[in-house]
Design an enzyme around this catalytic site. Sequence first.
Site, PDB file in Angstrom:
ATOM      1  N   HIS A  90      50.975  29.494  -6.883  1.00 35.83           N
ATOM      2  CA  HIS A  90      52.246  28.782  -7.117  1.00 35.83           C
ATOM      3  C   HIS A  90      53.209  29.028  -5.948  1.00 35.83           C
ATOM      4  CE1 HIS A  90      51.012  27.974 -11.184  1.00 35.83           C
ATOM      5  NE2 HIS A  90      50.894  29.262 -11.452  1.00 35.83           N
ATOM      6  N   ARG A 110      47.602  32.998 -23.315  1.00 34.05           N
ATOM      7  CA  ARG A 110      46.391  33.828 -23.435  1.00 34.05           C
ATOM      8  C   ARG A 110      46.646  35.259 -22.992  1.00 34.05           C
ATOM      9  NH1 ARG A 110      41.650  30.057 -21.079  1.00 34.05           N
ATOM     10  NH2 ARG A 110      41.398  31.991 -19.918  1.00 34.05           N
ATOM     11  N   LYS A 130      48.445  40.593  -5.609  1.00 31.78           N
ATOM     12  CA  LYS A 130      49.376  39.928  -6.534  1.00 31.78           C
ATOM     13  C   LYS A 130      49.662  40.818  -7.751  1.00 31.78           C
ATOM     14  CE  LYS A 130      51.340  37.113  -9.358  1.00 31.78           C
ATOM     15  NZ  LYS A 130      51.516  35.878  -9.927  1.00 31.78           N
ATOM     16  N   ARG A 172      37.649  40.413 -17.456  1.00 38.63           N
ATOM     17  CA  ARG A 172      38.749  41.385 -17.310  1.00 38.63           C
ATOM     18  C   ARG A 172      38.480  42.667 -18.107  1.00 38.63           C
ATOM     19  NH1 ARG A 172      40.215  36.604 -18.883  1.00 38.63           N
ATOM     20  NH2 ARG A 172      41.055  35.156 -17.324  1.00 38.63           N
TER      21      ARG A 172
HETATM   22  N1  LIG Z   1      58.597  36.339 -11.785  1.00 43.06           N
HETATM   23  C1  LIG Z   1      57.262  36.230 -11.748  1.00 43.06           C
HETATM   24  N2  LIG Z   1      56.586  36.173 -12.893  1.00 43.06           N
HETATM   25  C2  LIG Z   1      55.265  36.055 -12.839  1.00 43.06           C
HETATM   26  N3  LIG Z   1      54.331  35.961 -13.793  1.00 43.06           N
HETATM   27  C3  LIG Z   1      53.137  35.860 -13.205  1.00 43.06           C
HETATM   28  O1  LIG Z   1      51.993  35.741 -13.851  1.00 43.06           O
HETATM   29  N4  LIG Z   1      53.266  35.895 -11.904  1.00 43.06           N
HETATM   30  C4  LIG Z   1      54.583  36.016 -11.628  1.00 43.06           C
HETATM   31  C5  LIG Z   1      55.297  36.088 -10.448  1.00 43.06           C
HETATM   32  O2  LIG Z   1      54.751  36.052  -9.331  1.00 43.06           O
HETATM   33  N5  LIG Z   1      56.651  36.200 -10.556  1.00 43.06           N
END
Ligand SMILES: Nc1nc2[nH]c(O)nc2c(=O)[nH]1
Length: 363
Positions: free
Chosen positions: A258, A135, A237, A185
């Site tokens: 994550h 998306r 982030k 967004r």
């Molecule tokens: N290497 C990373 N790629 C990402 N894509 C995303 O959406 N977040 C990250 C990330 O934290 N590191």
Amino acid sequence: MVGRGVLKVTSGELRLENVLQTGQAFRWILEEGIYTTTMRIIPGKYSIIALSQDLNTGCITFDTPNENIGIDTVQNHLRNYFRLEVDLHSIHQNQWLAKDQKFKMLEHKGIRILGQEPWETLVSFICSSNNNIGRISKMCHALAQNFGDYIGKFQERDYYSFPTSNQLAENATESTLRDLGFGYRAKYIIETAKKFVQAKQEVGVDNDTDFLQKIAKEKDYLEVREFLMGFCGVGPKVADCACLMGLKMDEVVPIDVHVGRIAKRDYSISASKKELQAIKSRYDQLPITKKKINLELDFIRLKFVELWGTHAGWAQGLLFFRETEKNSNSPKKRTKLDETTVISKKLKFEEEEKLIEVEVKAE
Ligand SMILES: Nc1nc2[nH]c(O)nc2c(=O)[nH]1
């Protein structure tokens, strides 16, 4: 093919399939082993570029099908984009593995952090909030198709540049972006574009990349993050992804659910109240950071930087890749751009967006 050449890559140092459609860059299209997009190879001008990799040698064949740019120019551009000056194997062995035994089980698989256009990176990661790669890609293609410049046709497909902040501020509206499926967004992108144009005017810089690179040159990391978080929809982030993948700040470790999960599960990282308080007081002079930061996630960020060193953001890239790969469908399934669904009308997920929006507002 008009402009064709080869980029030599030390074996194993770069795997296109592990970097181009795995959550860093969102406008690469993969068809029959060939990756295509538009890039600003020459200052002020986007060109179509097609890449394919010989997995035995690692070498990449590039084509600029509509123009002859000059082999050296394209090679230099790609070296910068793929950050080939960074010796991934050496960093894996001498920095990560030397300090963190978990990297014994974590091959680098040619996963590199890209050096992308910083404005595009910022906007892409604004789109990434509560979103998945497929998306986000659709949104980035929609921005290019609706507000960027037409660059040309290649194999029956039309290609566009990523829109500048001026193009978005002048031609897009919250309502058009909502109609294109951006949900909440839409407001973030419009507000950010308008403020960005104003900020550029104040310092007399016209080009988005030049402007953000100037900021990065003049400020330290915490100040750059504070600056970026001054834009609507940019939290730690998003700002950290722009710093790492757009401004080449290799030490920066973006933390999201994550990576937070990895920190707790695999590294047993958790902060005491005293440690959290100490972090908070660091941000007394950075009011936006103080307001937007999640202290626990920031604690994790600091721990990882301490552990992994100068290229901590690259180490995070490996962990992020492994974690998201585990939690998703096959890469092809989750990333392939569906030709017919480049967004030009309301997308199916609009209802889902509304639910997310309600959740965010309720927080
Ligand atoms: N290497 C990373 N790629 C990402 N894509 C995303 O959406 N977040 C990250 C990330 O934290 N590191």
